[in-house]
Design an enzyme around this catalytic site. Structure first.
Site, PDB file in Angstrom:
ATOM      1  N   ASN A  13      26.899  21.714  71.449  1.00 61.46           N
ATOM      2  CA  ASN A  13      27.258  21.628  70.032  1.00 61.46           C
ATOM      3  C   ASN A  13      27.461  23.031  69.466  1.00 61.46           C
ATOM      4  O   ASN A  13      26.746  23.972  69.811  1.00 61.46           O
ATOM      5  CB  ASN A  13      26.129  20.935  69.256  1.00 61.46           C
ATOM      6  CG  ASN A  13      26.440  20.799  67.774  1.00 61.46           C
ATOM      7  OD1 ASN A  13      27.526  20.385  67.392  1.00 61.46           O
ATOM      8  ND2 ASN A  13      25.489  21.173  66.929  1.00 61.46           N
ATOM      9  N   HIS A  36      27.329  25.255  66.069  1.00 62.55           N
ATOM     10  CA  HIS A  36      26.666  25.188  64.761  1.00 62.55           C
ATOM     11  C   HIS A  36      26.851  26.514  64.018  1.00 62.55           C
ATOM     12  O   HIS A  36      26.666  27.583  64.606  1.00 62.55           O
ATOM     13  CB  HIS A  36      25.181  24.881  64.936  1.00 62.55           C
ATOM     14  CG  HIS A  36      24.486  24.654  63.628  1.00 62.55           C
ATOM     15  ND1 HIS A  36      24.617  23.466  62.919  1.00 62.55           N
ATOM     16  CD2 HIS A  36      23.706  25.458  62.884  1.00 62.55           C
ATOM     17  CE1 HIS A  36      23.934  23.564  61.793  1.00 62.55           C
ATOM     18  NE2 HIS A  36      23.364  24.758  61.742  1.00 62.55           N
TER      19      HIS A  36
END
Ligand code: GAR
Length: 193
Positions: A110, A112
């Site tokens: 992910n 971020h």
């Protein structure tokens, strides 16, 4: 002949990181590997869908609103991913919290927009900018069943200057994301020019 390596990219909105990954990797050969980007979105109105189409790439749509629970959405998402059988799953602006149904079956990374573990959640850029800190940054981490938790793979700092506004800071964050994410993807896939 080059072996096809599929990268599933999950997104919910604008898709600038998706576009960046498409431009950098899609249908390109790296040594004996040819990369294919397979976009997946949970929102039918995500601008990234049209963006991907402009590169001739269709997005698999799994609209979370059509599912009665987080778990049933995750089941459908995981099935879709397993069908594609990607080498790597990248969440780039995928604004969904995933359950263990997902994390127990899919290894994903992910992106971020903060220096995790600071400023988890959906408003990381605003919170980072408003914190009084003179640096913010960008993180790529493995996905586990905690919110924006999981092993940190790489990070970059972005300075917050006196003259920065939220918008100029946001721009710097996105520019840094567009540098960092492809680097991590290339490293994980062991891509060599
Ligand atoms: C990016 O800034 C990404 O870091 C962020 O969403 C944006 C998506 O932009 N993700 C999160 O906040 C996840 N918690 P994009 O759609 O233009 O790639």
């Amino acid at each position: 002949m080059a072996r096809t390596v599929t990268v599933a990219v999950l997104f919910s909105g604008r898709g600038s990181n998706l576009e960046n990954l498409i431009r950098r990797f899609h249908d390109k050969e790296f040594g004996d590997k040819r990369v294919v980007i397979a976009p997946i979105s949970n929102r039918p109105d995500a601008p990234g869908i049209e963006l991907a189409k402009s590169y001739g790439i269709d997005t698999a749509l799994i609209d979370h609103k059509r599912f009665p629970s987080r778990g049933s959405f995750d089941e459908a998402l995981v099935s879709n991913i397993e069908e594609i059988s990607p080498e790597l799953v990248v969440m780039a602006g995928f604004m969904r919290i995933v359950t263990e149904i997902f994390t127990s079956r899919v290894d994903a990374i992910n992106l971020h927009p903060s220096l995790l573990p600071l400023f988890k959640g959906a408003n990381a850029i605003e919170e980072s900018f408003g914190s009084g800190m003179r640096v913010g940054g960008v993180t790529v981490h493995r996905v586990d069943s905690t919110l924006d938790g999981g092993e940190i793979l790489d990070q970059r700092c972005v300075r917050i200057e006196e003259e920065d506004t939220l918008e100029s800071f946001r721009e710097k964050i996105h520019k840094t994301e567009h540098e960092l994410l492809p680097q991590v993807v290339a490293k994980l896939l062991r891509l060599t020019e």
